[in-house]
Design an enzyme around this catalytic site. Structure first.
Site, PDB file in Angstrom:
ATOM      1  N   ASP A 108       0.808  -1.223   0.000  1.00  0.00           N
ATOM      2  CA  ASP A 108       0.000   0.000   0.000  1.00  0.00           C
ATOM      3  C   ASP A 108       0.837   1.267   0.000  1.00  0.00           C
ATOM      4  O   ASP A 108       0.290   2.355  -0.223  1.00  0.00           O
ATOM      5  CB  ASP A 108      -0.940   0.017   1.222  1.00  0.00           C
ATOM      6  CG  ASP A 108      -2.111  -0.930   1.054  1.00  0.00           C
ATOM      7  OD1 ASP A 108      -2.537  -1.145  -0.091  1.00  0.00           O
ATOM      8  OD2 ASP A 108      -2.601  -1.456   2.068  1.00  0.00           O
ATOM      9  N   ASP A 171      -5.411  -5.681  -5.921  1.00  0.00           N
ATOM     10  CA  ASP A 171      -5.204  -4.265  -5.593  1.00  0.00           C
ATOM     11  C   ASP A 171      -3.781  -3.805  -5.946  1.00  0.00           C
ATOM     12  O   ASP A 171      -3.551  -2.624  -6.224  1.00  0.00           O
ATOM     13  CB  ASP A 171      -5.390  -3.976  -4.096  1.00  0.00           C
ATOM     14  CG  ASP A 171      -6.386  -4.863  -3.394  1.00  0.00           C
ATOM     15  OD1 ASP A 171      -6.871  -5.836  -3.999  1.00  0.00           O
ATOM     16  OD2 ASP A 171      -6.672  -4.603  -2.216  1.00  0.00           O
TER      17      ASP A 171
END
Ligand code: GLY
Length: 396
Positions: A108, A171
């Protein structure tokens, strides 16, 4: 890009006006923490930027992967209004986010720094932002796991933990733009090579025969898919709409950076599958295969991410007619979000209503979700002022 008709320009500009008002009001109340989803009351739930991802027993927590989006929204508000106050706030917030560029636990850091330091550097030219983004990109590149079948970026957890080392999530495709930016900025090809290797392996392991996607894949040591599963979707074999959106966005970014038409073709195939499942409402159900459809919640963030991906595909496409078709789909999504999903009510913080962070975790269901607001604004900026917020991809 053809000029937007005035009515649509006013609609999109109105959404950015609303953002500029709300974000300044929120800045006065949120303290050092960062918003991520809204409560039922409409108030932001917040988290410190320093909260990293990690395991608690066997349970995985994503930590604060939202904080960079807030900085990006401040930078966009600065561009939209021309007011320096937003840029001052973005710099202050960036100081709170900056230590995360050394975070070794999560993919992330791509989301965090591509949405903050990268647009802030693009807008200001300030090398401090670029240094942070490069340091984060080095950490992301270090997550590359090489196998006999190819190389992928591990999404979650310390790399010496087998659970995370052998897994990757769809993702991650939307974290690749940080690597592509780093490659272009530094001239160092290794960032791009890592990103493209990940995209190739994801194509083999995550994309099903019908061009729907798994949310997550566990690899074996040989680099073959041991299982496809979900973390935030309805079921292992269902189609989680936001996962498909991340994939569309990531393959469009991969095509833009590598200049390889094959990646655009993957983005198009994923986009066609998404549209087939979408039906005639521009905002998808959170998971196309939730048995509760048509009463299942929708996810406005998936529409925003898909619109941003489709706009990139439109700009890249060597065939103007096909490019215009992708732009048309993106505009239909953005028009609907601007008309029916904006949180005009004072009590409802955030910009877009009816996002869906995670039904399995009962977190941020039917809420504003900060990443939805960010990708919505990224798409609006790209539609209104191409190249102002982020570099504009050249046609292939
Ligand atoms: N973890 C990324 C997402 O919720 O889509």
């Amino acid at each position: 890009m053809p000029t937007l008709i005035e009515e649509r320009r006013a609609l999109y500009s109105g959404a950015l006006d609303l953002l500029a008002v709300k974000i300044l009001e929120d800045e006065a109340s949120i303290g050092a923490a960062f918003p991520y989803v809204t409560e039922e009351s409409g108030a932001w739930r917040t988290m410190p930027a320093s909260q990293s991802a990690g395991y608690s027993g066997d349970a995985w927590s994503h930590g604060n992967w939202f904080c960079g989006f807030w900085v990006g929204l401040l930078v966009a508000s600065h561009l939209h209004t021309g007011k320096g106050r937003y840029l001052d706030l973005a710099r202050e917030r960036m100081r709170l986010v900056a230590p995360r560029c050394e975070d070794p636990n999560t993919h992330d850091i791509g989301f965090i720094f591509e949405s903050s330091a990268v647009p802030a550097h693009h807008v200001t030219g300030d090398g401090w932002f670029a240094d942070l983004a490069i340091r984060a990109a080095e950490r992301l590149r270090a997550r590359l796991i090489t196998t006999p079948a190819g190389a992928y970026l591990s999404s979650w957890g310390p790399l010496d933990d087998r659970r995370g080392r052998l897994s990757s999530a769809i993702d991650t495709m939307a974290n690749l733009p940080l690597l592509y930016w780093a490659s272009a900025h530094s001239g160092e090809r290794s960032f791009r090579l890592a990103g493209e290797a990940h995209a190739r392996m994801t194509q083999e392991a995550f994309i099903r025969a019908d061009f729907s996607t798994f949310h997550a894949v566990e690899y074996d040591e040989a680099g073959q898919r041991a299982r496809g599963y979900t973390f935030q979707g309805h079921a292992d074999h269902s189609l989680w709409s936001r996962g498909q959106a991340w994939a569309i966005y990531g393959y469009a970014a991969t095509a833009a950076d590598t200049r390889n038409r094959a990646h655009l073709e993957v983005a198009e195939a994923l986009g066609r599958r998404y549209l087939e499942r979408l039906g005639d409402h521009p905002v998808p159900y959170w998971d196309f295969d939730d048995p509760a459809v048509p009463d299942a919640p929708r996810d406005s963030s998936a529409a925003a991410i898909t619109a941003a991906g489709f706009l990139a595909m439109a700009r890249l496409h060597p065939d103007p007619e096909k490019g215009a078709a992708w732009r048309g789909h993106a505009q239909a999504m953005l028009d609907c979000l601007c008309t029916d999903y904006l949180a005009h009510e004072d009590w409802h913080r955030g910009l877009l209503k009816h996002g869906c962070y995670s039904i399995p975790h009962r977190d941020g269901v039917d809420s504003a979700v900060l990443f939805g607001d960010y990708f919505f604004v990224e798409a609006l900026m790209a539609a209104l002022s191409p190249g102002a917020f982020l570099p504009e991809p050249e046609p292939l």
